[in-house]
Design an enzyme around this catalytic site. Structure first.
Site: not given
Ligand code: GAR
Length: 209
Positions: A63, A88-90, A107, A158-159, A185
Site C-alpha cells: 500500500r 475498492m482499496r482502503i 458509496h 472508512v465510508d 449504478k
C-alpha cells in the site's frame, strides 16, 4: 478548469458517466486529467483510453508504495479533485490527509451526515448505515426496503465524511444483488455528475446539510 483524477477498480461505468457529461458540455470547466486503476484489466481503463485520457495502472501489492506512486501522479498531472469511482482499496490516513477536501468517494449505500451507525430515510424509517464491502448484498440480506448511494468527502474513517449528495432506491421483494446493483449504478451515474458539478461550481465543502 477543475482538473479531476479518477480512481477506479472495475467496470468504470461511473467514470463513463463523467466522460459523457464532459463531452456533452454538462460539466463546464471540468476536465479529467488522469485515470488510475489498481487492476490491470479494469474495463474502465479501456473506456478511458477510448477517450484518449491518460491512464495508469498501479498494482496494490504494498500500500505504501502504491500510495506514493499515486500521489506523485496527482502532483505531476496537477489534479485539483480526486474522485473515487468504484475504487475498492482502503487508503491510509496519511495519504488521505494530503488531500483535505479534495477527495470524494461514491458509496453504494446511504450514509448519514455524521458518524452515526444509522440513517433515516425520506419516509422516516431508520436503517443501518452500511459501510465497507458488499453493502449491496448486505442491504438485501438485512431485509431493507430502501437503500441508495452517497457521494461524500473522504476522511480517514472508512465510508464516512461530509456528504455532498445522495439518493435512495427501493428494494423490491424479488430483488437480487445484480438487479439492485444495476438500479444503484443507474442512479449513481447522475449522482456522481451532480457531485462533481457542485464541487466545480461552489468549490470545496459543498455538503447536503
Ligand atoms: C459502484 O456501484 C460504486 O458505488 C461502488 O462500486 C461500483 C462501481 O461501478 N463502489 C464501492 O463499492 C466503493 N467501495 P463502476 O466501476 O461501474 O463505476
Amino acid at each position: 478548469p477543475l482538473r479531476v483524477a479518477v480512481l477506479i477498480s472495475g467496470s468504470g461505468s461511473n467514470l463513463q458517466a463523467l466522460i459523457d457529461a464532459i463531452e456533452s458540455q454538462q460539466l463546464p470547466g471540468v476536465e479529467i486529467v488522469l485515470v488510475i486503476s489498481n487492476k490491470a484489466n479494469a474495463q474502465g481503463l479501456q473506456r478511458a483510453l477510448k477517450h484518449k485520457l491518460p491512464v495508469a495502472y498501479i498494482p496494490w501489492k504494498k500500500r505504501e508504495e502504491a500510495e506514493q506512486r499515486i500521489s506523485a501522479l496527482f502532483q505531476l498531472f496537477q489534479a485539483d479533485l480526486i474522485v473515487l469511482a468504484g475504487w475498492m482499496r482502503i487508503l491510509s490516513a496519511g495519504f488521505i490527509a494530503q488531500f483535505p477536501q479534495r477527495m470524494i468517494n461514491l458509496h453504494p449505500a446511504l450514509l448519514p451526515d455524521d458518524s452515526s451507525d444509522s440513517y433515516t430515510t425520506s419516509d422516516g424509517s431508520v436503517i443501518p448505515a452500511l459501510r465497507g464491502l458488499h453493502v449491496v448484498e448486505r442491504a438485501i440480506e438485512a431485509g431493507l426496503k430502501v437503500t441508495g448511494s452517497t457521494v461524500h468527502y473522504v476522511i480517514p474513517a472508512v465510508d464516512a465524511g461530509p456528504v455532498i449528495c445522495r439518493a435512495e432506491v427501493a428494494i423490491d421483494v424479488d430483488e437480487t444483488p445484480d438487479t439492485l446493483q444495476e438500479k444503484l449504478k443507474n442512479q449513481e451515474h447522475r449522482l456522481i455528475v451532480e457531485a462533481v458539478r457542485a464541487y466545480a461550481e461552489q468549490g470545496r465543502l459543498v455538503t447536503s446539510s
